[in-house]
Design a protein around this motif. Structure first.
Motif, PDB file in Angstrom:
ATOM      1  N   VAL B  76       0.833  -1.206   0.000  1.00 52.78           N
ATOM      2  CA  VAL B  76       0.000   0.000   0.000  1.00 52.78           C
ATOM      3  C   VAL B  76       0.868   1.256   0.000  1.00 52.78           C
ATOM      4  CG1 VAL B  76      -1.791   1.273   1.218  1.00 52.78           C
ATOM      5  CG2 VAL B  76      -1.888  -1.216   1.147  1.00 52.78           C
ATOM      6  N   ILE B  77       1.985   1.212   0.695  1.00 57.32           N
ATOM      7  CA  ILE B  77       2.896   2.363   0.716  1.00 57.32           C
ATOM      8  C   ILE B  77       3.428   2.602  -0.701  1.00 57.32           C
ATOM      9  CG2 ILE B  77       5.044   3.314   1.666  1.00 57.32           C
ATOM     10  CD1 ILE B  77       3.275   2.901   3.991  1.00 57.32           C
ATOM     11  N   ALA B  78       3.844   1.519  -1.363  1.00 55.99           N
ATOM     12  CA  ALA B  78       4.338   1.650  -2.735  1.00 55.99           C
ATOM     13  C   ALA B  78       3.258   2.264  -3.627  1.00 55.99           C
ATOM     14  CB  ALA B  78       4.754   0.279  -3.270  1.00 55.99           C
ATOM     15  N   GLN B  79       2.045   1.773  -3.466  1.00 55.71           N
ATOM     16  CA  GLN B  79       0.905   2.286  -4.243  1.00 55.71           C
ATOM     17  C   GLN B  79       0.680   3.781  -3.978  1.00 55.71           C
ATOM     18  OE1 GLN B  79      -2.573  -0.239  -3.735  1.00 55.71           O
ATOM     19  NE2 GLN B  79      -3.927   1.284  -4.667  1.00 55.71           N
ATOM     20  N   ALA B  80       0.752   4.166  -2.702  1.00 60.66           N
ATOM     21  CA  ALA B  80       0.524   5.571  -2.331  1.00 60.66           C
ATOM     22  C   ALA B  80       1.535   6.496  -3.010  1.00 60.66           C
ATOM     23  CB  ALA B  80       0.596   5.728  -0.820  1.00 60.66           C
ATOM     24  N   PHE B  81       2.774   6.029  -3.112  1.00 61.62           N
ATOM     25  CA  PHE B  81       3.814   6.872  -3.697  1.00 61.62           C
ATOM     26  C   PHE B  81       3.979   6.612  -5.202  1.00 61.62           C
ATOM     27  CE2 PHE B  81       5.055   7.212   0.781  1.00 61.62           C
ATOM     28  CZ  PHE B  81       5.355   8.566   0.868  1.00 61.62           C
ATOM     29  N   GLY B  82       3.224   5.647  -5.729  1.00 60.76           N
ATOM     30  CA  GLY B  82       3.339   5.330  -7.146  1.00 60.76           C
ATOM     31  C   GLY B  82       4.709   4.803  -7.531  1.00 60.76           C
ATOM     32  N   VAL B  83       5.298   3.969  -6.667  1.00 60.90           N
ATOM     33  CA  VAL B  83       6.596   3.369  -6.986  1.00 60.90           C
ATOM     34  C   VAL B  83       6.461   1.842  -7.046  1.00 60.90           C
ATOM     35  CG1 VAL B  83       7.884   5.260  -5.909  1.00 60.90           C
ATOM     36  CG2 VAL B  83       7.371   3.202  -4.564  1.00 60.90           C
ATOM     37  N   GLU B  84       7.436   1.206  -7.664  1.00 61.01           N
ATOM     38  CA  GLU B  84       7.459  -0.257  -7.738  1.00 61.01           C
ATOM     39  C   GLU B  84       7.827  -0.843  -6.385  1.00 61.01           C
ATOM     40  OE1 GLU B  84       7.189  -2.362 -10.752  1.00 61.01           O
ATOM     41  OE2 GLU B  84       6.151  -0.490 -11.300  1.00 61.01           O
TER      42      GLU B  84
END
Lengths: 246, 246
Positions: B76-84
């Motif tokens: 979810v953190i990756a999703q929030a920041f739009g990173v892989e």
């Protein structure tokens, strides 16, 4: 839940209200969707309250309804709903009854505790007299655990619950990582059973896990639990079924 | 703070991380502005995270970084920041070191704990190997208190603190309502000192209050505290100064 008070965020006071309320509400078929802790600050309370009351069926607040300068919850609730707040006759009567014959004087500060937003209904406080209240879908209670618990017993009579959720749980001396794959399979099979896995550690080493299954579909719950026990007993000789309610 | 986990909202687990983190951060001159508890649910975590990370200097999260199906925080953190997000080489190496010679196998589920959003730096986990991480202003830690505490000791080295806040506190056998008026006056006079008043109850009767003064202006704090003691000693013979740090 909206837990109000500087002392919670400073770590000075360890909240114990949330866990108590969660368990009590579960008995009514009500699940807590989210909890927020904010300081005794108008803007913070207002922002959190307005979000929560629109998103959830009910909001329960604790804290900020005493007699001191940092007790601002009742005023903020009135502000959020755009209603007046003033001394409530019945609340004043209850405070008078409480302080008559006590060692304390019902002074102006204490009378502030009888200020209730218009349109709210009172929540009984058998411990210290000053009532909580419910306005629309917001239940306002004291932060002192003894008083909060007493208020909650009255407040739940105002709430409409859903289906009761049941749980089954088991402790096993395996690593969380050993259980991850089989639990994932069980979760995919029984989508309406929520499966949680909680490891414990002692002296920095994993000392087993507790697996908890929750559902309001008893049949699915029992089937999933049976399947879980089957899996665990193949993996370990040390499977301990825990009490139904925990 | 963002505390993640169904078990917190069900009352099954009583959170103790918030109070520990609050005290530890205070030593660094960092104050917690708000805390939220959400379930292991992508939408709830995402909504809370995106609000908090934009509003505050830092967000610290606990929970949801283990090996099981309900551990979704890193994704979810990756999703929030739009990173892989993918297996981090250094994190894998640490897990391999941890599991070599242990009774546990580094299986696929456990290796999931080495999945780290790209661009994050690792937070050491001397207890169980699997690292936390910091991405932008978000610090991601385990929920198990022993592991969280160990991670926090490393994480604080990444954080920039402000002025240290000090506190003075006193216990007195008076009613909260008796103190309300004088405390309000003190609060009006010393606006940069936060004054809190916390009643305790035993057997349903008020059993005194604790008054806590907090400020990062030491001179103001000492003056306000001196004035407070003067007021209290006029009202009661039973004024007990508490330890500076509590």
């Amino acid at each position: 839940m909206l837990l109000i008070g500087d002392e919670l965020l400073s770590g000075q006071t360890q909240d114990s209200n949330l866990a108590h309320i969660a368990k009590r509400l579960q008995e009514c078929g009500i699940r807590i969707g989210e909890a927020r802790m904010v300081a005794d600050n108008t803007d913070d309370i207002l922002t959190a309250l307005n979000h929560l009351r629109k998103r959830y069926d009910y909001v329960l607040t604790t804290g900020g309804i005493g007699p001191t300068h940092d007790d601002i919850t009742a005023d903020v609730i009135a502000q959020a709903f755009g209603v007046e707040i003033s001394h409530n006759e019945e609340a004043v009567r209850r405070l008078e009854a409480q302080y008559t014959g006590s060692n304390y004087v019902l002074n102006e500060s204490r009378l502030r505790m009888a200020r209730i937003p218009h349109g709210a209904r009172l929540i009984d406080n058998p411990v210290s007299g000053a009532p909580g209240f419910m306005l629309d879908n917001v239940v306002v209670m004291a932060g002192v655990p003894e008083i909060m618990r007493a208020m909650l017993e009255h407040a739940v009579s105002f709430l409409k619950g859903g289906t009761l959720e049941e749980s089954r749980s088991v402790r096993v001396h395996l690593g969380e990582g050993d259980l991850a794959a089989p639990l994932r399979q069980l979760q995919e099979k029984w989508k309406n059973v929520r499966i949680g896995c909680y490891p414990s550690f002692s002296d920095g080493k994993p000392s087993g896990v507790r697996v908890v299954l929750r559902s309001n579909d008893t049949t699915a719950l029992e089937s999933a639990f049976k399947a879980l026990l089957g899996v665990l007993r193949e993996m370990s000789e040390n499977v301990e079924i825990l009490q139904r309610k925990e």
